[in-house]
Design a protein around this motif. Structure first.
Motif, PDB file in Angstrom:
ATOM      1  N   GLU A  81       0.841  -1.192   0.000  1.00 50.23           N
ATOM      2  CA  GLU A  81       0.000   0.000   0.000  1.00 50.23           C
ATOM      3  C   GLU A  81       0.889   1.261   0.000  1.00 50.23           C
ATOM      4  O   GLU A  81       0.632   2.212  -0.741  1.00 50.23           O
ATOM      5  CB  GLU A  81      -0.932  -0.041   1.228  1.00 50.23           C
ATOM      6  N   ILE A 140       2.378   1.677  -3.477  1.00 53.05           N
ATOM      7  CA  ILE A 140       1.391   2.183  -4.435  1.00 53.05           C
ATOM      8  C   ILE A 140       1.208   3.686  -4.226  1.00 53.05           C
ATOM      9  O   ILE A 140       1.149   4.451  -5.182  1.00 53.05           O
ATOM     10  CB  ILE A 140       0.050   1.433  -4.298  1.00 53.05           C
ATOM     11  N   GLN A 141       1.171   4.103  -2.969  1.00 53.09           N
ATOM     12  CA  GLN A 141       1.043   5.534  -2.694  1.00 53.09           C
ATOM     13  C   GLN A 141       2.202   6.331  -3.297  1.00 53.09           C
ATOM     14  O   GLN A 141       2.042   7.461  -3.720  1.00 53.09           O
ATOM     15  CB  GLN A 141       0.956   5.794  -1.177  1.00 53.09           C
ATOM     16  N   ASN A 201       3.640   5.495  -5.967  1.00 56.92           N
ATOM     17  CA  ASN A 201       3.631   5.147  -7.382  1.00 56.92           C
ATOM     18  C   ASN A 201       4.765   4.204  -7.783  1.00 56.92           C
ATOM     19  O   ASN A 201       5.252   4.244  -8.901  1.00 56.92           O
ATOM     20  CB  ASN A 201       3.647   6.408  -8.250  1.00 56.92           C
ATOM     21  N   GLU A 202       5.153   3.369  -6.849  1.00 58.42           N
ATOM     22  CA  GLU A 202       6.156   2.347  -7.171  1.00 58.42           C
ATOM     23  C   GLU A 202       5.456   1.016  -7.298  1.00 58.42           C
ATOM     24  O   GLU A 202       4.346   0.832  -6.779  1.00 58.42           O
ATOM     25  CB  GLU A 202       7.199   2.260  -6.041  1.00 58.42           C
ATOM     26  N   GLU A 203       6.123   0.087  -7.960  1.00 52.15           N
ATOM     27  CA  GLU A 203       5.459  -1.199  -8.154  1.00 52.15           C
ATOM     28  C   GLU A 203       5.477  -2.041  -6.882  1.00 52.15           C
ATOM     29  O   GLU A 203       6.523  -2.199  -6.252  1.00 52.15           O
ATOM     30  CB  GLU A 203       6.113  -1.954  -9.290  1.00 52.15           C
ATOM     31  N   PRO A 204       4.319  -2.554  -6.473  1.00 51.49           N
ATOM     32  CA  PRO A 204       4.292  -3.381  -5.266  1.00 51.49           C
ATOM     33  C   PRO A 204       5.049  -4.696  -5.449  1.00 51.49           C
ATOM     34  O   PRO A 204       5.341  -5.104  -6.565  1.00 51.49           O
ATOM     35  CB  PRO A 204       2.801  -3.630  -5.043  1.00 51.49           C
TER      36      PRO A 204
END
Lengths: 262, 678
Positions: free
Chosen positions: A47, A50-51, A53-56
């Protein structure tokens, strides 16, 4: 109630796909609750990513109650992490301390290529089962179930072997990446039961043959597989497989290439 | 005019299946080899049907989103599988299993389907034992049984607390055998994203290869959806993380009616929620209610003291405990059906008697049976004359361990509390969905050539499923029903194929080259591109949790008209926000779990609304659907048979519009009555 007070450093294997080299990457997570499962802790990290903007982080998981065998993860050098008799999804953060550094890697074995990050391809196990991990009985041809009494002890022992969830921890734990515990559990279950007798020898030969084809290593009896198996599958199964295989090799005719035809 | 033809065969109830099965058209072996069948989902229904159809000679492809067919969520079923074997000589029969299931479903299921289910239940046990499934046995070597809720006989077969696992591995082994023989092509890590229809007939699917992201076209003469239930609409449920409604929902958009979406089963015995981080809920098997007694404190001040951590369960004397199920339902006691047990727990907690920090939990206590039932009997066996309390406990503990050891371990692992010492704390959670795609007696949906099996269809459980009946239904559909009923349709396909043989552009020649496949693929790609192009700020889980909260609060264990109307508005707002502010990282052409989740949640956001609409139109309470406005003076569900004895089947008209079709339920063999477990 949701957040806790643990702050952790995670060192996680990141790999874009099977053909790209991977590397360890460090992450920080904060406010982790001891009641979270290990995978929920990774949810928190994802989470955060994602915040930003990186790939989980990609990791396999599904039932999250320790039975589907989908989750994996090599945590601090142990399949399914610290603790015994549990899968990663059953591992809770109360097993760690505030400030810990946790190293998370995928299963490492030639027969389990990495798909992405912590996700590996375990389809070799399916192909082994397809070679003989069954009893050849078509639907509709069964007799009444109680026409075949089976001593409770045998049934219980077969059940213990059948409890394998096919997660691959045994392979990950083994210095040789051997799949002997997995194969022996299935061979044992079926050879302990009267229904499994007709195909008993062929089964052992065919499954072992496929195991070798898939590139799993040999067993050198270190016992790491048994120690790390989340379902407590006993190494006695391997001894039984060795006996089954030896007897089958000595007494059965040529191993067939594909077995199990009707 | 109703578009629903349930195709129930004529004749006496007891004869319907036998005579239908003997007269349904057959497909000759040479033609079977030319017929391709797509099976979506590899749980009990999917694996069993795929293996059986392949054994019969059909060409079968199987798709599952997991990395192996063996991972499907059937694997997690704990307690058992029902069958009317009457091995215990306790008066069981096909009729009694049929009766219990209809009554358990609160008279909202089809007589003919349920009778057939009860009839084939015994064959399932035979088949599984022949496959080497190690079901529990007695010392004499014969199979063992236990009781489940809603019945007074012992007809549940089991393998410790891992019955689903063992049954699935049996079906999986049959499936893998056919894979090895080349009769089944297996597509793991594939997700069905669209149904392809040509002239209203199911002709194939679009599936996404989850590793490469590639969209694939697959042709089939029949498509079988065995994709499970939609409990994950609620975000928190006992379903697996990946369990989803996408295949069924896409089918609904292509003409397959969705039946009784509001019928949701809330399972009474799950581990309570511990915090906002929670990703799923864990079931504690219903079998525990054989030996566990459910209670809360009689006095509010005791409940408050326990919540505050000032008192423990053990501090309360016997007289200060309210065994509310035994009090309210003396005939069935702790073994009332799930819907009744769940509502009773909610009632006590809402009244202020809940026991954990959140007040949302009740006790499930094994001390009594551990000591008095098993401890005394073991002591007797060992000739211990005056056993001490500690001895009784030790002896009984061993018996409990043998029966439920893995469940107790699981509980301790999750909560950090030892249930041999302290009672378990449990609370109801979403577990199963009785609703699903509408199917006729052949298990065909309203789209010709499209079938639905197992939890994915609506057929057998009415408004409430009895414990240990899901496994029975999944395997009945797959092993013993579809293999017969599909012949009725495929036989017409054989005729069509031969009539169109000379046609250069026949479906059979074009297969996936047919323009309908390109069209479907284009639409699927556009849907994916749309999800990826929003570039908003909130993750998929953000929206999923929001939806789940609305569903749980307003369309959960108890519903009312106002709440449902609000829920519909709230879901619409969440959906709008989703399509404006969603962030999906990564790209379409790679392994991308966020993208997978986004597609599933987009569908949940539509299905959730339909669930509320369905709950709103059903102005009665029945089974898992409890409308607060409709209850008896004693707080029991109040059905309205005069107006609501029907299956609600929803046709998707596009743009969020639905038309309700009703299949009236007729009861001829059973006298419809107020359900009572008192």
């Amino acid at each position: 109630m949701s957040s806790g007070n643990m702050n952790l450093t995670l060192k996680i294997w990141r790999q874009k796909n099977v053909s790209t080299a991977g590397k360890m990457v460090s992450y920080q997570v904060t406010d982790i609750s001891p009641d979270m499962s290990f995978l929920e802790m990774l949810d928190v990290l994802n989470e955060q990513l994602i915040q930003k903007n990186e790939e989980p982080i990609a990791f396999d998981h599904d039932c999250r109650e320790g039975i589907c065998g989908m989750c994996s993860l090599y945590i601090n050098g142990r399949p399914h992490g610290p603790g015994s008799g549990i899968t990663t999804c059953q591992l809770h953060m109360r097993s760690f301390k505030d400030g810990d550094t946790i190293i998370i890697e995928p299963w490492r074995a030639k027969a389990f290529p990495v798909i992405k990050d912590l996700v590996v391809d375990r389809s070799a196990f399916d192909r082994i089962i397809a070679k003989g991990g069954f009893i050849s009985v078509n639907t509709g041809s069964a007799q009444d179930a109680n026409n075949l009494p089976i001593p409770k002890h045998d049934a219980d022992e077969a059940f213990n072997s059948a409890a394998c969830i096919g997660c691959g921890a045994c392979v990950a734990a083994c210095v040789n990446s051997s799949a002997m515990l997995f194969v022996s559990a299935k061979v044992s279950q079926l050879s302990l039961l009267p229904q499994g007798q007709p195909e008993r020898k062929q089964r052992a030969l065919d499954m072992v043959h496929q195991m070798d084809v898939e590139g799993f290593g040999s067993c050198s009896n270190t016992g790491a597989c048994e120690a790390e198996c989340p379902k407590g599958i006993s190494i006695e199964n391997i001894a039984r497989l060795n006996r089954e295989y030896l007897i089958a090799s000595l007494t059965e005719k040529e191993p067939k290439k594909g077995s199990g035809d009707n | 005019m109703s578009k629903l033809d349930s195709k129930i065969p004529d004749g006496a109830l007891e004869q319907k299946w036998t005579s239908y099965r003997s007269t349904v058209p057959l497909v000759n072996p040479a033609n079977k080899r030319n017929l391709e069948i797509l099976v979506v989902g590899s749980g009990l229904a999917g694996s069993s049907v795929a293996a059986t159809l392949a054994e019969m000679g059909y060409k079968v492809k199987v798709f599952c989103f997991q990395d192996s067919a063996r991972r499907a969520h059937s694997i997690a079923a704990q307690g058992g599988i029902n069958a009317a074997k009457n091995y215990q000589n306790d008066g069981d029969s096909v009729y009694r299993l049929f009766y219990d299931t209809i009554k358990g479903g609160d008279y909202r299921s089809r007589e003919a389907n349920v009778y057939r289910l009860a009839e084939v239940s015994g064959n399932i046990i035979d088949q599984c034992v022949a496959q080497g499934v190690p079901l529990a046995r007695e010392y004499g070597g014969l199979l063992s049984n236990r009781s489940f809720g809603g019945t007074q006989v012992q007809r549940t077969f089991y393998a410790a607390g891992q019955t689903g696992q063992q049954l699935l591995l049996g079906a999986y082994s049959a499936l893998q055998r056919q894979v090895g023989l080349g009769s089944i092509q297996m597509y793991t890590r594939h997700e069905m994203l669209e149904l392809v229809t040509i002239d209203g007939v199911a002709r194939g699917i679009i599936a996404r290869n989850l590793i490469t992201g590639e969209l694939e076209k697959h042709f089939g003469h029949a498509v079988l959806l065995c994709t499970g239930g939609y409990g994950n609409v609620f975000f928190l449920s006992t379903n697996a993380m990946g369990s989803n409604a996408t295949a069924a929902w896409k089918a609904n958009k292509k003409g397959a009616f969705f039946a009784n979406p509001c019928y949701t089963q809330i399972h009474p015995t799950c581990i309570p929620v511990s915090g906002d981080h929670q990703s799923k809920l864990t079931l504690m098997s219903e079998s525990l209610r054989n030996d566990g007694r459910i209670w809360v404190p009689k006095k509010k001040e005791d409940a408050e003291a326990i919540r505050a951590g000032k008192k423990k369960a053990r501090d309360l004397a016997e007289d200060d405990r309210d065994y509310y199920l035994e009090r309210r339902y003396p005939a069935f006691g702790n073994l009332v059906p799930r819907d009744v047990a769940s509502r009773a727990a909610k009632e006590r907690c809402d009244a202020g008697f809940g026991v954990n920090a959140t007040g949302q939990a009740v006790f499930l206590d094994f001390q009594y049976n551990m000591k008095e039932k098993y401890g005394r009997s073991e002591a007797k066996k060992l000739d211990i004359a005056n056993p001490t309390d500690a001895q009784l406990k030790e002896l009984g503990k061993n018996v409990i361990k043998e029966k439920y050891g893995n469940l107790f371990d699981m509980y301790k692992q999750i909560t950090g509390v030892d249930p041999y010492e302290e009672p378990m704390q449990i609370y109801p959670a979403v577990h199963y969905t009785m609703g699903g795609l509408w199917v006729d007696y052949n298990l065909m949906t309203t789209v010709p050539g499209l079938y639905s099996l197992g939890e994915a269809n609506f057929s057998d459980h009415g408004a409430n499923r009895l414990g240990a009946s899901a496994l029975m239904q999944g395997l009945a559909d797959g092993y013993f029903i579809i293999p017969y009923t599909i012949g009725a349709y495929l036989n017409t396909e054989v005729s069509r194929m031969s009539a169109e043989k000379a046609k250069a552009d026949s479906i059979d020649k074009l297969k996936t080259q047919h323009p309908a496949f390109d069209e479907a693929l284009k639409n699927t790609q556009a849907h994916i591109d749309k999800l990826l192009s929003i570039n908003g700020t909130k993750s998929v889980d953000h929206f999923h949790k929001k939806l789940g909260k609305v569903m749980w609060e307003k369309c959960g264990m108890a519903r009312n008209a106002n709440g449902l109307k609000e829920a519909i508005e709230e879901i619409r707002a969440i959906r709008e926000e989703f399509w404006k502010d969603l962030r999906v990282t990564g790209t379409a052409n790679e392994y991308n779990p966020e993208l997978e989740k986004a597609g599933r949640v987009a569908d949940f956001l539509e299905l959730g609304e339909l669930m509320c609409m369905d709950a709103l139109q059903r102005n009665e309470s029945c089974g898992g659907h409890f409308r607060e406005e409709y209850q008896t003076s004693e707080g029991e569900a109040q059905r309205d048979d005069a107006n609501y004895s029907y299956v609600a089947a929803w046709e998707n008209k596009g743009n969020g519009q639905f038309e309700l079709h009703k299949e009236i339920l007729e009861f001829k063999a059973i006298k419809v009555a107020q359900r009572s477990y008192k």
